[in-house]
Design an enzyme around this catalytic site. Sequence first.
Site, PDB file in Angstrom:
ATOM      1  N   HIS A  32      45.762  12.803  55.492  1.00 53.64           N
ATOM      2  CA  HIS A  32      44.520  13.696  55.811  1.00 53.64           C
ATOM      3  C   HIS A  32      44.565  14.913  54.725  1.00 53.64           C
ATOM      4  O   HIS A  32      44.239  15.675  54.662  1.00 53.64           O
ATOM      5  CB  HIS A  32      44.750  14.502  57.103  1.00 53.64           C
ATOM      6  CG  HIS A  32      44.745  13.781  58.133  1.00 53.64           C
ATOM      7  ND1 HIS A  32      43.558  13.112  58.668  1.00 53.64           N
ATOM      8  CD2 HIS A  32      45.745  13.045  58.977  1.00 53.64           C
ATOM      9  CE1 HIS A  32      43.489  12.098  59.666  1.00 53.64           C
ATOM     10  NE2 HIS A  32      44.957  12.183  59.999  1.00 53.64           N
TER      11      HIS A  32
ATOM     12  N   ARG B  80      74.576  39.968  51.369  1.00 53.64           N
ATOM     13  CA  ARG B  80      73.279  40.713  51.967  1.00 53.64           C
ATOM     14  C   ARG B  80      72.336  41.017  50.960  1.00 53.64           C
ATOM     15  O   ARG B  80      71.313  41.742  51.197  1.00 53.64           O
ATOM     16  CB  ARG B  80      73.824  41.730  52.826  1.00 53.64           C
ATOM     17  CG  ARG B  80      74.561  41.537  53.850  1.00 53.64           C
ATOM     18  CD  ARG B  80      75.315  42.732  54.634  1.00 53.64           C
ATOM     19  NE  ARG B  80      74.106  43.672  55.123  1.00 53.64           N
ATOM     20  CZ  ARG B  80      73.740  43.262  56.554  1.00 53.64           C
ATOM     21  NH1 ARG B  80      74.225  42.194  57.241  1.00 53.64           N
ATOM     22  NH2 ARG B  80      72.718  43.964  56.664  1.00 53.64           N
TER      23      ARG B  80
ATOM     24  N   CYS C  81      70.739  44.958  52.905  1.00 54.52           N
ATOM     25  CA  CYS C  81      71.579  45.479  51.774  1.00 54.52           C
ATOM     26  C   CYS C  81      72.954  45.496  52.444  1.00 54.52           C
ATOM     27  O   CYS C  81      72.997  45.432  53.750  1.00 54.52           O
ATOM     28  CB  CYS C  81      71.048  46.998  51.523  1.00 54.52           C
ATOM     29  SG  CYS C  81      69.385  46.774  50.740  1.00 54.52           S
TER      30      CYS C  81
ATOM     31  N   TRP D 104      69.445  44.622  48.340  1.00 50.69           N
ATOM     32  CA  TRP D 104      68.375  43.476  48.178  1.00 50.69           C
ATOM     33  C   TRP D 104      66.853  44.416  47.925  1.00 50.69           C
ATOM     34  O   TRP D 104      66.752  44.966  48.838  1.00 50.69           O
ATOM     35  CB  TRP D 104      68.299  42.567  49.409  1.00 50.69           C
ATOM     36  CG  TRP D 104      67.613  41.572  49.235  1.00 50.69           C
ATOM     37  CD1 TRP D 104      67.573  40.342  48.430  1.00 50.69           C
ATOM     38  CD2 TRP D 104      66.014  41.339  49.917  1.00 50.69           C
ATOM     39  NE1 TRP D 104      66.382  39.253  48.668  1.00 50.69           N
ATOM     40  CE2 TRP D 104      65.614  40.126  49.610  1.00 50.69           C
ATOM     41  CE3 TRP D 104      65.368  41.905  50.700  1.00 50.69           C
ATOM     42  CZ2 TRP D 104      64.286  39.621  49.913  1.00 50.69           C
ATOM     43  CZ3 TRP D 104      64.050  41.863  51.273  1.00 50.69           C
ATOM     44  CH2 TRP D 104      63.621  40.361  50.777  1.00 50.69           C
TER      45      TRP D 104
ATOM     46  N   ASN E 229      70.645  51.074  54.243  1.00 49.23           N
ATOM     47  CA  ASN E 229      69.904  49.767  54.326  1.00 49.23           C
ATOM     48  C   ASN E 229      69.108  49.632  55.192  1.00 49.23           C
ATOM     49  O   ASN E 229      68.963  50.144  56.264  1.00 49.23           O
ATOM     50  CB  ASN E 229      71.325  48.828  54.924  1.00 49.23           C
ATOM     51  CG  ASN E 229      70.779  47.471  55.325  1.00 49.23           C
ATOM     52  OD1 ASN E 229      69.761  46.792  54.810  1.00 49.23           O
ATOM     53  ND2 ASN E 229      71.292  47.019  56.578  1.00 49.23           N
ATOM     54  N   GLY E 230      67.811  49.143  54.694  1.00 50.14           N
ATOM     55  CA  GLY E 230      66.625  49.384  55.820  1.00 50.14           C
ATOM     56  C   GLY E 230      65.418  49.778  54.803  1.00 50.14           C
ATOM     57  O   GLY E 230      65.500  49.622  53.893  1.00 50.14           O
TER      58      GLY E 230
ATOM     59  N   GLU F   8      65.267  26.577  48.980  1.00 49.76           N
ATOM     60  CA  GLU F   8      65.937  27.745  48.856  1.00 49.76           C
ATOM     61  C   GLU F   8      67.164  27.671  47.888  1.00 49.76           C
ATOM     62  O   GLU F   8      67.695  28.984  47.610  1.00 49.76           O
ATOM     63  CB  GLU F   8      66.436  28.463  50.358  1.00 49.76           C
ATOM     64  CG  GLU F   8      67.332  27.582  51.077  1.00 49.76           C
ATOM     65  CD  GLU F   8      67.481  28.301  52.418  1.00 49.76           C
ATOM     66  OE1 GLU F   8      67.379  29.521  52.628  1.00 49.76           O
ATOM     67  OE2 GLU F   8      67.891  27.635  53.406  1.00 49.76           O
TER      68      GLU F   8
ATOM     69  N   LYS G  48      71.339  36.862  53.244  1.00 46.87           N
ATOM     70  CA  LYS G  48      72.026  36.088  54.488  1.00 46.87           C
ATOM     71  C   LYS G  48      70.995  36.564  55.488  1.00 46.87           C
ATOM     72  O   LYS G  48      70.803  35.885  56.653  1.00 46.87           O
ATOM     73  CB  LYS G  48      73.135  36.299  54.573  1.00 46.87           C
ATOM     74  CG  LYS G  48      73.705  35.510  55.616  1.00 46.87           C
ATOM     75  CD  LYS G  48      73.577  33.970  55.647  1.00 46.87           C
ATOM     76  CE  LYS G  48      73.960  33.258  56.820  1.00 46.87           C
ATOM     77  NZ  LYS G  48      73.677  31.760  56.811  1.00 46.87           N
TER      78      LYS G  48
ATOM     79  N   GLU H  62      63.284  21.320  57.710  1.00 49.77           N
ATOM     80  CA  GLU H  62      64.579  21.839  57.441  1.00 49.77           C
ATOM     81  C   GLU H  62      65.060  21.303  56.108  1.00 49.77           C
ATOM     82  O   GLU H  62      65.645  22.127  55.338  1.00 49.77           O
ATOM     83  CB  GLU H  62      65.535  21.729  58.479  1.00 49.77           C
ATOM     84  CG  GLU H  62      67.054  22.120  58.340  1.00 49.77           C
ATOM     85  CD  GLU H  62      67.101  23.681  57.965  1.00 49.77           C
ATOM     86  OE1 GLU H  62      66.054  24.418  57.947  1.00 49.77           O
ATOM     87  OE2 GLU H  62      68.270  24.115  57.604  1.00 49.77           O
TER      88      GLU H  62
ATOM     89  N   LYS I 281      65.901  23.718  52.876  1.00 49.15           N
ATOM     90  CA  LYS I 281      67.027  23.668  52.282  1.00 49.15           C
ATOM     91  C   LYS I 281      66.985  23.391  50.504  1.00 49.15           C
ATOM     92  O   LYS I 281      67.632  24.140  49.823  1.00 49.15           O
ATOM     93  CB  LYS I 281      68.234  22.553  52.628  1.00 49.15           C
ATOM     94  CG  LYS I 281      68.800  23.055  54.088  1.00 49.15           C
ATOM     95  CD  LYS I 281      69.643  24.175  53.974  1.00 49.15           C
ATOM     96  CE  LYS I 281      69.813  25.186  55.282  1.00 49.15           C
ATOM     97  NZ  LYS I 281      68.501  25.739  55.916  1.00 49.15           N
TER      98      LYS I 281
HETATM   99  C1  AGP Z   1      68.032  29.453  56.381  1.00 47.73           C
HETATM  100  O1  AGP Z   1      68.857  28.711  55.497  1.00 47.73           O
HETATM  101  C2  AGP Z   1      67.571  30.647  55.769  1.00 47.73           C
HETATM  102  N1  AGP Z   1      68.554  31.392  54.976  1.00 47.73           N
HETATM  103  C3  AGP Z   1      66.538  31.424  56.578  1.00 47.73           C
HETATM  104  O2  AGP Z   1      65.249  30.905  56.688  1.00 47.73           O
HETATM  105  C4  AGP Z   1      67.104  31.897  57.738  1.00 47.73           C
HETATM  106  O3  AGP Z   1      67.133  30.761  58.778  1.00 47.73           O
HETATM  107  C5  AGP Z   1      66.240  32.984  58.600  1.00 47.73           C
HETATM  108  O4  AGP Z   1      66.096  34.117  57.777  1.00 47.73           O
HETATM  109  C6  AGP Z   1      66.625  33.501  60.081  1.00 47.73           C
HETATM  110  O5  AGP Z   1      67.718  33.925  60.038  1.00 47.73           O
HETATM  111  P1  AGP Z   1      68.709  34.481  61.391  1.00 47.73           P
HETATM  112  O6  AGP Z   1      68.797  32.981  61.970  1.00 47.73           O
HETATM  113  O7  AGP Z   1      69.711  34.961  60.924  1.00 47.73           O
HETATM  114  O8  AGP Z   1      67.560  35.029  62.245  1.00 47.73           O
END
Ligand code: AGP
Length: 576
Positions: free
Chosen positions: A472, A27, A2, A70, A96-97, A456, A571, A449, A453
Site C-alpha cells: 500500500h 539521564r 536531567c 538534557w 530537573n524538569g 536509537e 533514559k 521494537e 533499537k
Molecule cells: C526504549 O529503548 C527507549 N529508550 C524509549 O522509547 C523508552 O522505552 C520510552 O521513553 C519509555 O520509557 P519508560 O518505559 O521508562 O516509560
Amino acid sequence: MCGIIGYTGDKEAYNILLEGLERLEYRGYDSAGIASIHNNTIQHHKKKGRVANLKLTVLPGKTGIAHTRWATHGKPEDKNAHPFVDETEEFAIVHNGIVENYLELKEELRNSGVFFSSDTDSEVIVHLIAKNYTGNLQEAVLKILPRLIGAYAFCVLKKDSNEIIGARNGSPLIIGLGKKENFLTSDVSAIIEHTHKVIYVNDFELVRITPFSVEVCDFNGTQKPLDIKEVNWNLEQAQKQGYKHFMLKEIYEQQQVFLDSLKVPVKIEKSFSRITIVACGTAYYAGLIGKYVIERIAKIPVNLEIASEFRYKEPLINKDDLVIAISQSGETADTLAAVRLAKQNGARTLGIINVINSTISREVDEVIYTRAGLETGVASTKAFMAQLVILYKLGFFLAGKEIDLTSLTEKITQALSLNEEIKQLAQQYYHYPNFLYIGRNLNYPLALEGALKLKEISYIHAEAYPAGELKHGPISLVSEEIPTIAICLQDSIYEKTLSNIQEIKARNGKVIALATEGDKQIKQIVDDIIYIPKVEEIFYPLIAIIPLPLFAYHVADIKDCDVDKPRNLAKSVTVE
Ligand code: AGP
C-alpha cells in the site's frame, strides 16, 4: 530528564558530587556543573558536554549541588548549564524538569531589573528565590513554589549555610541519609555507595537537609513524618560486569530477568469491562504484544494508546475501565500524565513498572513491579522482556488459565548464543543508511521494537510496517539500497509473510529473515537468515526479541556509536 545531586556533610563535596553525576549521566549529558560553599562564598563551575569535563576544576567545600543536563530550553552551551546563581551569587540552584510559565516569570523579573545569564527556563527559579528571601531559605522557597507551573525537582543552597533545600513536583527527588552527612539526588544509584537509607520525596513536598538533620514538609510548610526505606542492591549491579556496554550486559541478563519475572505474582480484580494500555516507546510496543495476547487468550478488548496522544485526546474513559501504564522508569512524564487523567475520569489504574517507588508506581491504584533490576542502557532491553512476561501472565490470569513458561528458558539461552552470528551479519549490513522491518500479527510489534533499537543507538533510519502494508505504498522504497529485516516465523501467517518477502525480492531488495530453525524453504528465498528455536506461536515474541536488539547493538558498536548514551536521548523522559 536531567540528573541532580546535593551533598552536605563532614567530607569534601566535590568527589561525591562528581561520582554521583557520572551515575546520573544516563539521564542526560548535554552539559554539567557543580556549585559548592567555601568561606561563605559559592564556588561554581559548569561546562557544555560530559561530566568528565568538570574534572579539571576541583571546588572546595563540604556543601554542594551538581547537575547533568538534557537540554529542553536553551541549547547545550556553557551558559545554559546548571547550576544557576542569582546576581549577588548568594544562592545557587540545580533543576530537573520544565518551568512551563518561565517566559512570563522571566518578563516579570526582567522588568524588576533582573539580568538573566542563560536562555533556560530553570534560571527563573534562583532569581525568584533571591527576590523573595527575607532571612529564611525554606520560607523563600515555599513562597515561590506556587508561582511555578510545570514539572520540577530542584535543590537550592545559600552561600553562608550548610543547609540544602529541595522541592519536588513531577520529577524524581530522593533523600539519602548518612552519618553526619545527607544527600539529595534524582536516582539512588548516584549515592548507593554512601548510604542504603533513602526517602522517596513525593510531589508537593519540600525537604531541608543539613549534615545532621533531615526534614520533610508539604508546600504549606506542615512537617511530615520521615518514610525511610532500605535499598537492597549495590553498585556492583550497576557496573558492566565485564561487558563492553551496559546494553549488552542487559541483553544477556534477559534470561535471569525472564526467570525472575516468572515468579512475580500477577493477580488483579476482574472488575472492569475494558482495558486500556498507555505507554511510550519500547513500553508501548510491549503493550501492543500485550494487547494481542490478552485479546487472544482472555477475549477481553484492549485499547492501546501512546501516552502522549492519550493525555490530550479527551479519551472515553470511565469507572468501568482498567488503565494499565507500562513504564520501565516509572517517571515518563507522558505516561504519568495519562495515569492522572485516567484517575480523574474514575478509571482504575494498574502500573507495570520497573523502578520501585517511582512516581507512577506511587500514583497508580495497583502496581506490578517487573524484576528487571537496574537498567542503565538508554535502549531498553531486559525491561522489555520483563514487561512481556508480566503481560503474558496477566493474559492467562484473566483467561483463568495456568501458564508455564519455564520450558522457554533454554530457548532464550539458545537465542542468546546467536550473538556471534548476528555480529557477523552486522558487519555485512552496518553501512546501509536505511532499513525496513516487517512482520505480521504478533511479529509486527517486534518489527517496531527492532526498528526502534536500530534507530536509537546506531542513528540509522529504520521503519517498521505490518508486512501486509508494504504493497500500500512503502514497497516503493524497496531497492538494493534498503535491506529489509523480515520476521517470518513458522506460525499461522508464515505463508503470507513469505509472499511479502517474495514481493521484496522481485524488486531486488535484500532480505534478512528472522526465521524458525529447520525452515529450509525460506533459505531459498532470502539473502541472510537468523534462525530462532521453534516455540508455540503465541510465545515467539519472548524469543524473537533477543536477536533484534543484538543486531542493532552490533551495528551501533561497529559504527562506534555511544551505545549506552545515544545522542539526543535520555533514559527517562520526565518532560513532555
Ligand atoms: C526504549 O529503548 C527507549 N529508550 C524509549 O522509547 C523508552 O522505552 C520510552 O521513553 C519509555 O520509557 P519508560 O518505559 O521508562 O516509560
